[in-house]
Design a protein around this motif. Structure first.
Motif, PDB file in Angstrom:
ATOM      1  N   GLU A  21       0.836  -1.207   0.000  1.00  0.00           N
ATOM      2  CA  GLU A  21       0.000   0.000   0.000  1.00  0.00           C
ATOM      3  C   GLU A  21       0.869   1.254   0.000  1.00  0.00           C
ATOM      4  O   GLU A  21       0.614   2.198  -0.761  1.00  0.00           O
ATOM      5  CB  GLU A  21      -0.918   0.008   1.229  1.00  0.00           C
ATOM      6  CG  GLU A  21      -1.819   1.227   1.305  1.00  0.00           C
ATOM      7  CD  GLU A  21      -2.671   1.260   2.562  1.00  0.00           C
ATOM      8  OE1 GLU A  21      -3.478   2.205   2.697  1.00  0.00           O
ATOM      9  OE2 GLU A  21      -2.534   0.354   3.412  1.00  0.00           O
ATOM     10  N   ARG A  22       1.905   1.269   0.827  1.00  0.00           N
ATOM     11  CA  ARG A  22       2.800   2.421   0.867  1.00  0.00           C
ATOM     12  C   ARG A  22       3.596   2.547  -0.436  1.00  0.00           C
ATOM     13  O   ARG A  22       3.825   3.651  -0.929  1.00  0.00           O
ATOM     14  CB  ARG A  22       3.758   2.330   2.051  1.00  0.00           C
ATOM     15  CG  ARG A  22       3.143   2.583   3.397  1.00  0.00           C
ATOM     16  CD  ARG A  22       2.578   3.980   3.555  1.00  0.00           C
ATOM     17  NE  ARG A  22       3.578   5.035   3.627  1.00  0.00           N
ATOM     18  CZ  ARG A  22       3.276   6.321   3.787  1.00  0.00           C
ATOM     19  NH1 ARG A  22       2.008   6.703   3.875  1.00  0.00           N
ATOM     20  NH2 ARG A  22       4.231   7.247   3.847  1.00  0.00           N
ATOM     21  N   THR A  24       2.592   1.877  -3.344  1.00  0.00           N
ATOM     22  CA  THR A  24       1.681   2.508  -4.314  1.00  0.00           C
ATOM     23  C   THR A  24       1.628   4.012  -4.092  1.00  0.00           C
ATOM     24  O   THR A  24       1.598   4.795  -5.049  1.00  0.00           O
ATOM     25  CB  THR A  24       0.273   1.895  -4.182  1.00  0.00           C
ATOM     26  OG1 THR A  24       0.341   0.493  -4.451  1.00  0.00           O
ATOM     27  CG2 THR A  24      -0.701   2.546  -5.155  1.00  0.00           C
ATOM     28  N   ILE A  25       1.632   4.431  -2.830  1.00  0.00           N
ATOM     29  CA  ILE A  25       1.612   5.854  -2.482  1.00  0.00           C
ATOM     30  C   ILE A  25       2.905   6.537  -2.940  1.00  0.00           C
ATOM     31  O   ILE A  25       2.898   7.683  -3.384  1.00  0.00           O
ATOM     32  CB  ILE A  25       1.399   6.023  -0.965  1.00  0.00           C
ATOM     33  CG1 ILE A  25      -0.036   5.625  -0.588  1.00  0.00           C
ATOM     34  CG2 ILE A  25       1.695   7.459  -0.507  1.00  0.00           C
ATOM     35  CD1 ILE A  25      -0.275   5.498   0.907  1.00  0.00           C
ATOM     36  N   ILE A 166       2.094  12.241   0.410  1.00  0.00           N
ATOM     37  CA  ILE A 166       2.812  11.135   1.067  1.00  0.00           C
ATOM     38  C   ILE A 166       2.814  11.491   2.547  1.00  0.00           C
ATOM     39  O   ILE A 166       3.721  12.165   3.034  1.00  0.00           O
ATOM     40  CB  ILE A 166       4.242  10.966   0.531  1.00  0.00           C
ATOM     41  CG1 ILE A 166       4.238  10.707  -0.985  1.00  0.00           C
ATOM     42  CG2 ILE A 166       4.953   9.819   1.266  1.00  0.00           C
ATOM     43  CD1 ILE A 166       5.624  10.567  -1.599  1.00  0.00           C
TER      44      ILE A 166
END
Length: 204
Positions: A21-22, A24-25, A166
């Motif tokens: 998930e991170r 992707t961010i 972010i």
């Protein structure tokens, strides 16, 4: 780089525990840096938070170090806030503990710090300022919103080519508690890990 900082970086690189998930961010910033690198253009990154006192400074410093570590040229990292306050002293203390050499170059209600990661490299200049301060770039930069309050409170960043959220949890929640040192160290290392991941993905 200083030995203690090099040791911290070795730990960061060996662990690199970043969720999908991170990742992707983080990908839009990787794409921005890669595009600029491919075009041999200057890479200006302005990390923005509400008070420019904690997360934005940690992000600015670690991104600059990561770019140097991976030899990505023409990277210039800045930070700013939606308002000017002061670089929170615990941030400087945390970075010193992780291997940086930091000293004040101007005393005031808003001190100016030189943050050195190597004897022969230009220092990162740290002090609280608004994101549109004359110290920061006025065009051709990407704005990285490091807190949700700044992201929501700044619907438009003049001069930004790109705006990327972010966000990080504010270590301020630990201020005045016995866990403060641990929380700041953990947040700094999280930010460092993600900045090193970003620059490790850049090909030249």
């Amino acid at each position: 780089m200083y030995k203690k900082l090099a040791d911290t970086i070795s730990t960061i690189i060996s662990v690199q525990n970043i969720s999908e998930e991170r990742k992707t961010i983080l990908q839009p910033l990787i794409d921005f840096i890669q595009q600029k690198t491919d075009n041999k253009q200057e890479i200006n990154i302005n990390f923005i938070c509400t008070h420019n006192s904690r997360r934005s400074h940690l992000s600015q410093v670690w991104a600059q170090v990561a770019s140097a570590y991976f030899n990505i040229p023409n990277v210039h990292c800045y930070s700013g806030g939606t308002e000017e306050t002061v670089l929170f002293p615990k941030v400087a203390e945390t970075l010193i503990n992780q291997g940086f050499n930091i000293f004040k170059i101007a005393e005031s209600n808003n001190p100016v710090y030189a943050v050195k990661y190597s004897d022969n490299a230009l220092p990162v200049i740290g002090f609280s300022k608004k994101y549109d301060s004359p110290f920061n770039p006025v065009s051709a930069f990407t704005a990285i919103m490091t807190c949700s309050q700044a992201d929501g409170g700044c619907p438009f960043i003049a001069g930004a080519e790109k705006r990327i959220p972010i966000t990080f949890e504010d270590p301020k929640i630990s201020d005045g508690t016995a866990e403060q040192t641990q929380v700041y160290a953990k947040r700094s290392l999280q930010i460092a890990t993600e900045m090193f991941y970003i620059f490790s993905k850049i090909s030249q």
